[in-house]
Design a protein around this motif. Structure first.
Motif, PDB file in Angstrom:
ATOM      1  N   PHE A  67       0.837  -1.204   0.000  1.00 43.22           N
ATOM      2  CA  PHE A  67       0.000   0.000   0.000  1.00 43.22           C
ATOM      3  C   PHE A  67       0.875   1.258   0.000  1.00 43.22           C
ATOM      4  CE2 PHE A  67      -1.967   3.291   2.729  1.00 43.22           C
ATOM      5  CZ  PHE A  67      -2.996   3.659   1.896  1.00 43.22           C
ATOM      6  N   HIS A  68       1.826   1.304   0.924  1.00 45.80           N
ATOM      7  CA  HIS A  68       2.643   2.514   1.028  1.00 45.80           C
ATOM      8  C   HIS A  68       3.553   2.692  -0.186  1.00 45.80           C
ATOM      9  CE1 HIS A  68       1.435   2.228   5.332  1.00 45.80           C
ATOM     10  NE2 HIS A  68       1.433   3.534   5.196  1.00 45.80           N
ATOM     11  N   LEU A  69       4.137   1.580  -0.645  1.00 45.32           N
ATOM     12  CA  LEU A  69       5.019   1.693  -1.812  1.00 45.32           C
ATOM     13  C   LEU A  69       4.224   2.094  -3.052  1.00 45.32           C
ATOM     14  CD1 LEU A  69       7.365  -1.358  -1.182  1.00 45.32           C
ATOM     15  CD2 LEU A  69       7.950   1.060  -1.047  1.00 45.32           C
ATOM     16  N   ALA A  70       2.976   1.589  -3.148  1.00 46.47           N
ATOM     17  CA  ALA A  70       2.150   1.945  -4.298  1.00 46.47           C
ATOM     18  C   ALA A  70       1.816   3.439  -4.276  1.00 46.47           C
ATOM     19  CB  ALA A  70       0.872   1.124  -4.314  1.00 46.47           C
ATOM     20  N   LEU A  71       1.661   4.005  -3.080  1.00 46.69           N
ATOM     21  CA  LEU A  71       1.424   5.454  -3.007  1.00 46.69           C
ATOM     22  C   LEU A  71       2.634   6.216  -3.543  1.00 46.69           C
ATOM     23  CD1 LEU A  71      -0.377   6.089   0.398  1.00 46.69           C
ATOM     24  CD2 LEU A  71      -1.358   5.820  -1.861  1.00 46.69           C
ATOM     25  N   VAL A  72       3.822   5.741  -3.191  1.00 43.32           N
ATOM     26  CA  VAL A  72       5.035   6.371  -3.730  1.00 43.32           C
ATOM     27  C   VAL A  72       5.038   6.242  -5.248  1.00 43.32           C
ATOM     28  CG1 VAL A  72       7.541   6.349  -3.739  1.00 43.32           C
ATOM     29  CG2 VAL A  72       6.319   5.884  -1.621  1.00 43.32           C
ATOM     30  N   GLY A  73       4.704   5.026  -5.727  1.00 40.39           N
ATOM     31  CA  GLY A  73       4.654   4.802  -7.169  1.00 40.39           C
ATOM     32  C   GLY A  73       3.662   5.738  -7.844  1.00 40.39           C
ATOM     33  N   LEU A  74       2.527   5.935  -7.212  1.00 35.48           N
ATOM     34  CA  LEU A  74       1.489   6.814  -7.758  1.00 35.48           C
ATOM     35  C   LEU A  74       2.022   8.233  -7.901  1.00 35.48           C
ATOM     36  CD1 LEU A  74      -1.429   6.323  -8.528  1.00 35.48           C
ATOM     37  CD2 LEU A  74      -2.113   6.970  -6.236  1.00 35.48           C
ATOM     38  N   LEU A  75       2.729   8.686  -6.871  1.00 36.20           N
ATOM     39  CA  LEU A  75       3.295  10.034  -6.914  1.00 36.20           C
ATOM     40  C   LEU A  75       4.316  10.150  -8.044  1.00 36.20           C
ATOM     41  CD1 LEU A  75       3.318  12.756  -5.284  1.00 36.20           C
ATOM     42  CD2 LEU A  75       5.447  11.925  -4.305  1.00 36.20           C
ATOM     43  N   VAL A  76       5.150   9.124  -8.166  1.00 39.74           N
ATOM     44  CA  VAL A  76       6.216   9.177  -9.166  1.00 39.74           C
ATOM     45  C   VAL A  76       5.628   9.186 -10.579  1.00 39.74           C
ATOM     46  CG1 VAL A  76       8.152   7.912 -10.163  1.00 39.74           C
ATOM     47  CG2 VAL A  76       7.961   8.147  -7.682  1.00 39.74           C
ATOM     48  N   VAL A  77       4.657   8.293 -10.851  1.00 36.22           N
ATOM     49  CA  VAL A  77       4.124   8.268 -12.224  1.00 36.22           C
ATOM     50  C   VAL A  77       3.309   9.524 -12.520  1.00 36.22           C
ATOM     51  CG1 VAL A  77       4.138   5.782 -12.516  1.00 36.22           C
ATOM     52  CG2 VAL A  77       2.101   6.879 -11.610  1.00 36.22           C
ATOM     53  N   THR A  78       2.667  10.092 -11.478  1.00 39.33           N
ATOM     54  CA  THR A  78       1.938  11.336 -11.715  1.00 39.33           C
ATOM     55  C   THR A  78       2.909  12.434 -12.140  1.00 39.33           C
ATOM     56  OG1 THR A  78       0.376  10.671 -10.021  1.00 39.33           O
ATOM     57  CG2 THR A  78       0.293  12.947 -10.719  1.00 39.33           C
ATOM     58  N   ALA A  79       4.044  12.500 -11.436  1.00 40.32           N
ATOM     59  CA  ALA A  79       5.042  13.513 -11.779  1.00 40.32           C
ATOM     60  C   ALA A  79       5.566  13.277 -13.193  1.00 40.32           C
ATOM     61  CB  ALA A  79       6.185  13.466 -10.772  1.00 40.32           C
ATOM     62  N   TRP A  80       5.819  12.022 -13.520  1.00 43.12           N
ATOM     63  CA  TRP A  80       6.292  11.682 -14.858  1.00 43.12           C
ATOM     64  C   TRP A  80       5.274  12.111 -15.912  1.00 43.12           C
ATOM     65  CZ3 TRP A  80       4.581   7.024 -17.705  1.00 43.12           C
ATOM     66  CH2 TRP A  80       5.265   6.878 -18.918  1.00 43.12           C
ATOM     67  N   GLY A  81       3.977  11.810 -15.627  1.00 45.16           N
ATOM     68  CA  GLY A  81       2.916  12.191 -16.555  1.00 45.16           C
ATOM     69  C   GLY A  81       2.867  13.690 -16.767  1.00 45.16           C
ATOM     70  N   GLN A  82       3.086  14.446 -15.682  1.00 43.52           N
ATOM     71  CA  GLN A  82       3.093  15.899 -15.798  1.00 43.52           C
ATOM     72  C   GLN A  82       4.204  16.368 -16.735  1.00 43.52           C
ATOM     73  OE1 GLN A  82       1.042  18.409 -14.535  1.00 43.52           O
ATOM     74  NE2 GLN A  82      -0.226  16.582 -14.345  1.00 43.52           N
ATOM     75  N   LEU A  83       5.299  15.634 -16.750  1.00 43.49           N
ATOM     76  CA  LEU A  83       6.448  16.059 -17.552  1.00 43.49           C
ATOM     77  C   LEU A  83       6.260  15.760 -19.041  1.00 43.49           C
ATOM     78  CD1 LEU A  83       9.359  15.006 -15.200  1.00 43.49           C
ATOM     79  CD2 LEU A  83       8.697  17.326 -15.849  1.00 43.49           C
ATOM     80  N   VAL A  84       5.651  14.619 -19.364  1.00 38.11           N
ATOM     81  CA  VAL A  84       5.621  14.212 -20.771  1.00 38.11           C
ATOM     82  C   VAL A  84       4.276  14.463 -21.444  1.00 38.11           C
ATOM     83  CG1 VAL A  84       7.378  12.448 -20.446  1.00 38.11           C
ATOM     84  CG2 VAL A  84       4.970  11.840 -20.207  1.00 38.11           C
ATOM     85  N   HIS A  85       3.269  14.879 -20.684  1.00 39.14           N
ATOM     86  CA  HIS A  85       1.929  14.941 -21.269  1.00 39.14           C
ATOM     87  C   HIS A  85       1.796  16.146 -22.210  1.00 39.14           C
ATOM     88  CE1 HIS A  85       1.053  18.406 -18.816  1.00 39.14           C
ATOM     89  NE2 HIS A  85      -0.126  18.494 -19.370  1.00 39.14           N
ATOM     90  N   TYR A  86       0.798  16.096 -23.058  1.00 40.44           N
ATOM     91  CA  TYR A  86       0.341  17.319 -23.697  1.00 40.44           C
ATOM     92  C   TYR A  86      -1.176  17.287 -23.767  1.00 40.44           C
ATOM     93  CZ  TYR A  86      -0.258  14.742 -28.139  1.00 40.44           C
ATOM     94  OH  TYR A  86      -0.641  13.855 -29.104  1.00 40.44           O
ATOM     95  N   ARG A  87      -1.714  18.473 -23.923  1.00 41.70           N
ATOM     96  CA  ARG A  87      -3.153  18.580 -23.947  1.00 41.70           C
ATOM     97  C   ARG A  87      -3.543  19.761 -24.811  1.00 41.70           C
ATOM     98  NH1 ARG A  87      -6.508  17.600 -18.946  1.00 41.70           N
ATOM     99  NH2 ARG A  87      -8.572  17.845 -19.774  1.00 41.70           N
ATOM    100  N   GLY A  88      -4.414  19.505 -25.767  1.00 43.55           N
ATOM    101  CA  GLY A  88      -4.845  20.587 -26.636  1.00 43.55           C
ATOM    102  C   GLY A  88      -6.356  20.718 -26.609  1.00 43.55           C
TER     103      GLY A  88
END
Lengths: 331, 509
Positions: free
Chosen positions: B163-184
């Motif tokens: 549970f706790h490690l998955a929360l860390v994972g969630l934070l990390v992938v969210t940050a990654w998504g913020q970096l590579v995403h685009y939206r038009g």
């Protein structure tokens, strides 16, 4: 046809509300009998009547919810009125379910009152005609996300009632402990008086002695005395809250999935999302504290109550006064 | 642990302001409105980041500290847990009296035989260690006792860690998504096409690791748009029929609905809005066609789709006297008793009409400052007036229905309302982190359930040969946290012995 069904559903809700009022009165009679000193192990006929009418009310409400769904042609939890129907039903149903396993009749007044007041508010203020829903709600996630949210609300609601009872009981337990040490000092004197009164009048002596061991047996203290030990209630509340937290987590995750489908982002700090997150954090802190700290049980009860107040605020205040993407309550 | 708790509570506190103040991320217009309504406090609040709470330094500090404390707590625990998983169950305690849950039994057979039966009764869930120990009885004889130590529920701790490690994972992938995403975001009128390229979008934002070559080159044409309303103007369904031309040139048609985005290989296209885009033709004083096209009118809060819009004609009269129109579109025009249009009566175009004010002057398009396409900047324009019979001057109001044409006063030209296509607003979003968010959220949920509901139990049994050839069994059990089922579990295990001799009792423990 459809509006006829809707009216039938509303009538059934009135019936359920009436049942809850009767149940509330019956449970109150039961409690007040305890208050005037009825023996704890007597046949509690009033409580029995309360339970039966609760069952009746829950049955009527269940039918009302089903009919409501038929009238609207969709799952019956798409606006605040229907949400209230659902979560009050869960509160009552979980209470009745618990009662089949252990004695929780002490919650009867609180549960029937909560159910009645919430339904009253729903009928008077939140009522909308049974109808279809706007495109944003046309998704199977409505079925999943909202139903589990109502279940979570019901669980935390019932747990909060237990926490209140626990706090009341814990207060009197503390008073008993401190009074107990005082009574120890006083009991020496009482014992002398009793022995001085000689063996022949032992009947009178016990009669005198009994109130003196419980110097403050008032109406309220007898009722509180009949509650189960606060530690037991705390444990029960914890277990309900733990299940509630899981349900709430599921609501959050399912909501994020739905938001991704509907709005193109899983999380956007919409007011409703923010409040849901805050509630999740409060309950997470509660569970965390319960597992890792050796706090007094009362602190946990306060925690759980704050959590439930946040749940109520998230429903009544955020839906009505905050504008956001969840503003389709139809009020 | 205390620190984590404190930070959790702090996180709840710092998240709340975002629910009370409008946020730029979710409602930028409300923020602008707040600046207009409360000019004296807005700047102060803004400097405290109260309009960007979730990107503010103080909010970030709290959640980053929380995750640091979480990792600092979880890593050592994971290590310990991995060691425990390999370790054998703990030794049988010498005295059982300090445990609340105990049981005793006498069973026929040698200690070995009884132990085998108990071992079988424990079931697969328990890991166990069978051992023997030497001890002295009360009368001084040495005696050998056989023991079982069994434990189950490692999943509880595993779940907690997951549970706790998955929360860390969630934070990390969210940050990654913020970096590579685009939206038009794009508004498309029926019949028009847009290409998935930054220039074609009305607004476009990206993360800092965005690369233009990551953008899938597809085209979407809006073929049709249909909406459905109840008689009391409540929306029931919106369907945008589109033709998608993919990278390899293949085309397919699809319906995009609310809740049903169109998926290409790695991009999703969401239907986020809709409305009407009346098509106008404007000729100037010289009779030249100065403007021709469909102009999206933005629906107001009105459920009946009364919509505001602007027609800008910069090419009118050689650009010397530019024309501008602003006004309202009424899909189903409703009139009062004197015939003045007062509003829309229904969201579908049953009897559409536009009501326009006419402006002449400089549209301000040529000075290079970006302009709102839905608002007319009238600073350098003059409203065209008309003189009534009684000599009073009043603004000219042009009322047009589809197909109608009106001559503008002062020889300014004509305007024609050709027809009324619809427009749809789409969000095009690329965010590869979404799938991983789902994975980690699922892991977190499963871990949470395991950590709350899997019981962690230990059972110890000591078997001693009795005087009469029977075996004396004593047992104790311990759980982590509340476990109301613990006594029942011990009774269950000991129950296999009960068939020969009823001897368990809670009374004499």
């Amino acid at each position: 046809m459809n509006s006829d069904l809707g009216d039938i559903s509303t009538l059934l809700i009135y019936g359920a509300m009436a049942s809850y009022v009767v149940a509330m009165i019956a449970f109150a009679v039961d409690v007040s009998a305890l208050g005037v000193g009825a023996p704890k192990d007597r046949r509690r006929r009033a409580a029995g009547i309360g339970l039966s009418t609760m069952w009746l009310g829950a049955g009527l409400q269940f039918v009302a919810i089903v009919v409501r769904g038929l009238a609207a042609g969709r799952v019956p939890w798409a606006n605040m009125y229907e949400f209230t129907l659902m979560f009050t039903f869960f509160v009552v149903a979980i209470f009745l379910g618990l009662q089949t396993r252990r004695d929780v009749r002490y919650l009867g007044v609180a549960v029937s009152m909560l159910a009645f007041l919430a339904l009253m508010l729903a009928v008077a203020v939140l009522y909308v005609e049974a109808d279809g829903v706007q495109p944003a709600l046309r998704s199977y996630w409505l079925v999943i996300h909202v139903s589990v949210a109502t279940l979570a609300t019901g669980l935390s609601g019932l747990a909060a009632m237990i926490s209140i009872a626990q706090l009341v009981k814990a207060r009197s337990e503390r008073a008993t402990v401190s009074a107990g040490s005082a009574a120890m000092a006083a009991s020496g004197a009482t014992a002398e008086v009793t022995s001085g009164a000689a063996g022949g009048t032992s009947a009178t002596a016990t009669a005198v002695a009994e109130p003196s061991t419980q110097p403050s047996a008032t109406f309220g203290s007898r009722i509180v005395g009949s509650l189960p030990p606060s530690a037991n209630m705390e444990r029960l509340a914890y277990r309900l809250n733990a299940v509630g937290f899981v349900a709430w987590t599921f609501t959050l995750v399912a909501g994020a999935v739905w938001a991704e489908h509907a709005w193109g982002r899983p999380w956007g700090w919409d007011p409703k999302e923010t409040w849901t997150f805050v509630i999740w954090v409060i309950y997470a802190a509660y569970l965390h504290a319960r597992v890792t700290t050796g706090w007094a049980a009362e602190k946990f009860a306060y925690f759980a109550l704050v959590g439930f107040m946040a749940v109520l605020a998230n429903f009544y205040i955020v839906n009505i006064f905050f504008s956001g993407k969840h503003s389709y309550a139809g009020v | 642990m205390r620190v984590a708790l404190l930070l959790l509570l702090l996180l709840a506190v710092v998240a709340l302001p975002g629910a009370f103040f409008p946020q730029r991320t979710s409602d930028p217009n409300a923020v602008q409105q707040y600046f207009l309504d409360h000019p004296d406090t807005a700047d102060l609040l803004d400097s405290l980041h109260l309009f960007d709470v979730y990107a503010s330094p103080w909010f970030s500090a709290v959640y980053l500290l929380l995750f640091v404390s979480l990792i600092g707590c979880i890593l050592p625990r994971t290590w310990v847990h991995l060691k425990n998983l390999r370790a054998e169950p703990s030794r049988v305690p010498s005295r059982f009296t300090r445990f609340d849950v105990r049981g005793q039994a006498r069973a026929a057979g040698t200690p070995e035989q009884v132990r085998r039966r108990l071992d079988a009764a424990l079931g697969r869930r328990y890991r166990r260690r069978l051992a023997s120990e030497r001890g002295r009885t009360a009368d001084g004889e040495t005696r050998t006792a056989l023991t079982i130590s069994a434990e189950r529920g490692f999943g509880r701790e595993t779940g907690n860690l997951v549970f706790h490690l998955a929360l860390v994972g969630l934070l990390v992938v969210t940050a990654w998504g913020q970096l590579v995403h685009y939206r038009g975001q794009v508004v498309v009128v029926q019949g028009d096409t847009f290409v998935n390229a930054p220039l074609d979008f009305d607004s476009f934002d990206t993360g800092s690791w965005y690369g233009a070559d990551a953008q899938e080159p597809f085209r979407v044409r809006l073929d049709s748009f249909e909406s459905e309303f109840t008689v009391d103007s409540q929306a029931r369904d919106f369907v945008a029929g589109v033709t998608l031309t993919e990278t390899d040139g293949s085309t397919r048609t699809a319906d995009v609905r609310v809740n049903h985005p169109l998926e290409t290989d790695d991009t999703r296209i969401y239907l986020t809005g809709n409305g009407f885009a009346p098509r106008f033709t404007v000729t100037d004083g010289s009779g030249e066609v100065a403007f021709s096209g469909a102009v999206p009118f933005l629906p107001t809060a009105d459920p009946n789709y009364a919509s505001n819009g602007v027609v800008m004609v910069p090419d009118a009269n050689g650009g010397e006297r530019q024309l501008g129109f602003n006004g309202v579109l009424l899909p189903t025009a409703a009139a009062d008793e004197e015939g003045n249009l007062i509003g829309s009566a229904y969201p579908q175009p049953l009897d559409p009409a536009v009501v326009l004010n006419v402006w002449v002057g400089d549209l301000g398009l040529d000075n290079g400052v970006p302009q709102n396409l839905y608002l007319l900047d009238t600073t350098d324009m003059e409203q065209v007036l008309t003189t009534a019979e009684d000599g009073t001057e009043a603004p000219v109001q042009v009322v047009l229905r589809p197909g109608e044409s009106v001559e503008l006063p002062d020889g300014l030209g004509t305007i024609t309302f050709e027809d009324l296509p619809r427009f749809a607003a789409f969000d095009v979003r690329y965010d590869p982190s979404i799938v991983w968010m789902g994975v980690f959220a699922g892991l977190a949920f499963a871990g949470l359930v395991a950590s709350l509901f899997l019981p962690r139990r230990r059972i110890w049994v000591r078997l001693v040969a009795g005087a009469d050839g029977a075996t004396v069994v004593s047992a104790a059990a311990l759980a982590r946290g509340d476990d109301p089922g613990l006594q029942r579990e011990l009774d269950r295990v000991l129950a296999v012995l009960e068939s020969d001799q009823a001897a368990t009792s809670k009374e004499d423990r």
